[in-house]
Design an enzyme around this catalytic site. Structure first.
Site, PDB file in Angstrom:
ATOM      1  N   GLN A  89      62.123  59.082  54.615  1.00 28.93           N
ATOM      2  CA  GLN A  89      62.405  58.711  56.015  1.00 28.93           C
ATOM      3  C   GLN A  89      63.912  58.678  56.239  1.00 28.93           C
ATOM      4  O   GLN A  89      64.367  58.496  57.363  1.00 28.93           O
ATOM      5  CB  GLN A  89      61.838  57.321  56.309  1.00 28.93           C
ATOM      6  CG  GLN A  89      60.334  57.225  56.144  1.00 28.93           C
ATOM      7  CD  GLN A  89      59.887  55.773  56.171  1.00 28.93           C
ATOM      8  OE1 GLN A  89      59.579  55.224  57.215  1.00 28.93           O
ATOM      9  NE2 GLN A  89      59.861  55.140  55.011  1.00 28.93           N
ATOM     10  N   ASN A  90      64.679  58.815  55.154  1.00 32.98           N
ATOM     11  CA  ASN A  90      66.133  58.682  55.270  1.00 32.98           C
ATOM     12  C   ASN A  90      66.747  59.950  55.841  1.00 32.98           C
ATOM     13  O   ASN A  90      66.321  61.058  55.519  1.00 32.98           O
ATOM     14  CB  ASN A  90      66.748  58.372  53.902  1.00 32.98           C
ATOM     15  CG  ASN A  90      66.251  57.052  53.358  1.00 32.98           C
ATOM     16  OD1 ASN A  90      65.689  56.248  54.104  1.00 32.98           O
ATOM     17  ND2 ASN A  90      66.434  56.820  52.078  1.00 32.98           N
ATOM     18  N   HIS A 107      62.256  62.340  59.039  1.00 30.49           N
ATOM     19  CA  HIS A 107      62.921  61.809  60.229  1.00 30.49           C
ATOM     20  C   HIS A 107      64.195  62.583  60.581  1.00 30.49           C
ATOM     21  O   HIS A 107      65.037  62.090  61.323  1.00 30.49           O
ATOM     22  CB  HIS A 107      63.242  60.319  60.041  1.00 30.49           C
ATOM     23  CG  HIS A 107      62.030  59.440  60.126  1.00 30.49           C
ATOM     24  ND1 HIS A 107      62.030  58.115  59.760  1.00 30.49           N
ATOM     25  CD2 HIS A 107      60.762  59.705  60.548  1.00 30.49           C
ATOM     26  CE1 HIS A 107      60.816  57.600  59.946  1.00 30.49           C
ATOM     27  NE2 HIS A 107      60.037  58.552  60.412  1.00 30.49           N
ATOM     28  N   CYS A 131      75.969  74.532  71.597  1.00 31.77           N
ATOM     29  CA  CYS A 131      75.428  75.285  70.468  1.00 31.77           C
ATOM     30  C   CYS A 131      76.277  76.532  70.215  1.00 31.77           C
ATOM     31  O   CYS A 131      76.485  77.332  71.138  1.00 31.77           O
ATOM     32  CB  CYS A 131      73.984  75.681  70.775  1.00 31.77           C
ATOM     33  SG  CYS A 131      73.264  76.715  69.488  1.00 31.77           S
ATOM     34  N   THR A 170      61.024  50.851  51.545  1.00 34.68           N
ATOM     35  CA  THR A 170      60.694  50.950  52.972  1.00 34.68           C
ATOM     36  C   THR A 170      59.923  49.717  53.414  1.00 34.68           C
ATOM     37  O   THR A 170      59.084  49.211  52.663  1.00 34.68           O
ATOM     38  CB  THR A 170      59.903  52.247  53.283  1.00 34.68           C
ATOM     39  OG1 THR A 170      59.512  52.231  54.663  1.00 34.68           O
ATOM     40  CG2 THR A 170      58.683  52.428  52.404  1.00 34.68           C
ATOM     41  N   LEU A 196      62.183  45.439  47.291  1.00 35.27           N
ATOM     42  CA  LEU A 196      62.671  44.069  47.140  1.00 35.27           C
ATOM     43  C   LEU A 196      61.603  43.066  47.540  1.00 35.27           C
ATOM     44  O   LEU A 196      61.536  41.972  47.011  1.00 35.27           O
ATOM     45  CB  LEU A 196      63.886  43.851  48.051  1.00 35.27           C
ATOM     46  CG  LEU A 196      65.261  44.250  47.561  1.00 35.27           C
ATOM     47  CD1 LEU A 196      66.301  43.800  48.584  1.00 35.27           C
ATOM     48  CD2 LEU A 196      65.566  43.641  46.202  1.00 35.27           C
TER      49      LEU A 196
END
Ligand code: OAD
Length: 223
Positions: A89-90, A107, A131, A170, A196
């Protein structure tokens, strides 16, 4: 049957590299309104603020280095090859810099920007205004709330086929990623959480800092 491994990572795996998580105290969402910097509506309302937020984050991430957890996951991929998939997701590139190749940044990626005609271009500094390929307006290559994450079909297929699913660093509150553990479990996989804090009841849980626990866990799989 071959061991097929899928790993999902979140901001916690990059915390020890110096990149703040989103929801912990001092996290990114504490200082910035999520509805502005992480939604298409916010970008429409305050484009400059959103662009500056991602420009700053892009520059600070490039000063950070992968840690022992990123490196351990890259080592695991070396051993399992095509029987391994990393979903992150990082939006930082620390997994890729640690050597991960079979990685889906679901993501998006901070070091890319894209235009409204979907041209995706690498970007290391400030987002260009237009662009370089077609002149259209640009935006960060980030999946915002309300948008569909990238490569969902490939992810779904891998989850249905894996027999070991681990989620690391996460909080498990953002869908669809938060639902991956259930998909894997229904497909019969062993599900392990390395974090954690305990995220969901009923999964194997290894508690600690990613930099300490992930290398040991990876070694236990090798051995
Ligand atoms: P969160 O900030 O929600 O959660 C980070 C998790 O990592 C928490 O459960 C922490 O306890 C844990 N953690 C913190 N430091 C750790 C460490 N050193 N070792 C292990 N665990 C640690 O981040 P995500 O779950 O990644 O989306 O957030 C999901 C999505 O929400 C992000 O991808 C982002 C955000 O909106 C987008 O930007 C599109």
């Amino acid at each position: 049957m071959n061991q097929k491994i899928v790993i999902l990572t979140g901001a916690g795996i990059s915390a020890e590299s110096g990149i703040p998580t989103f929801r912990d105290s001092g996290g990114l969402w504490e200082n910035e309104p999520v509805n502005i910097v992480a939604t298409p509506e916010g970008f429409e309302a305050e484009p400059k603020r959103v662009i500056t937020f991602y420009d700053n984050l892009r520059k600070s991430v490039q000063k950070c280095e992968p840690n022992a957890a990123h490196r351990a996951i890259a080592k695991l991929e070396e051993k399992f090859g095509d029987d391994f998939l990393l979903i992150t997701q990082n939006v930082d590139d620390l997994h890729q810099r640690a050597g991960s190749k079979r990685v889906i940044p679901m993501h998006g990626e901070l070091l890319k920007v894209r235009c409204f005609n979907d041209h995706v271009i690498p970007c290391k500094e400030n987002q260009p205004e237009k662009c370089p390929q077609c002149g259209a307006k640009m935006r960060p290559h980030i999946v915002w709330f309300g948008e569909v994450p990238l490569e969902m079909e490939r992810i779904q297929e891998a989850l249905m086929q894996c027999n070991l699913f681990a989620y690391i660093g996460t909080s498990g509150v953002v869908y669809p990623a938060a639902g991956f553990r259930q998909i894997a479990k229904r497909a019969g996989a062993r599900v392990v959480c390395l974090n954690l804090e305990r995220v969901a009841n009923g999964d194997e849980f290894i508690q600690g800092k990613a930099g300490d626990i992930v290398p040991k866990w990876v070694d236990s799989l090798n051995g």
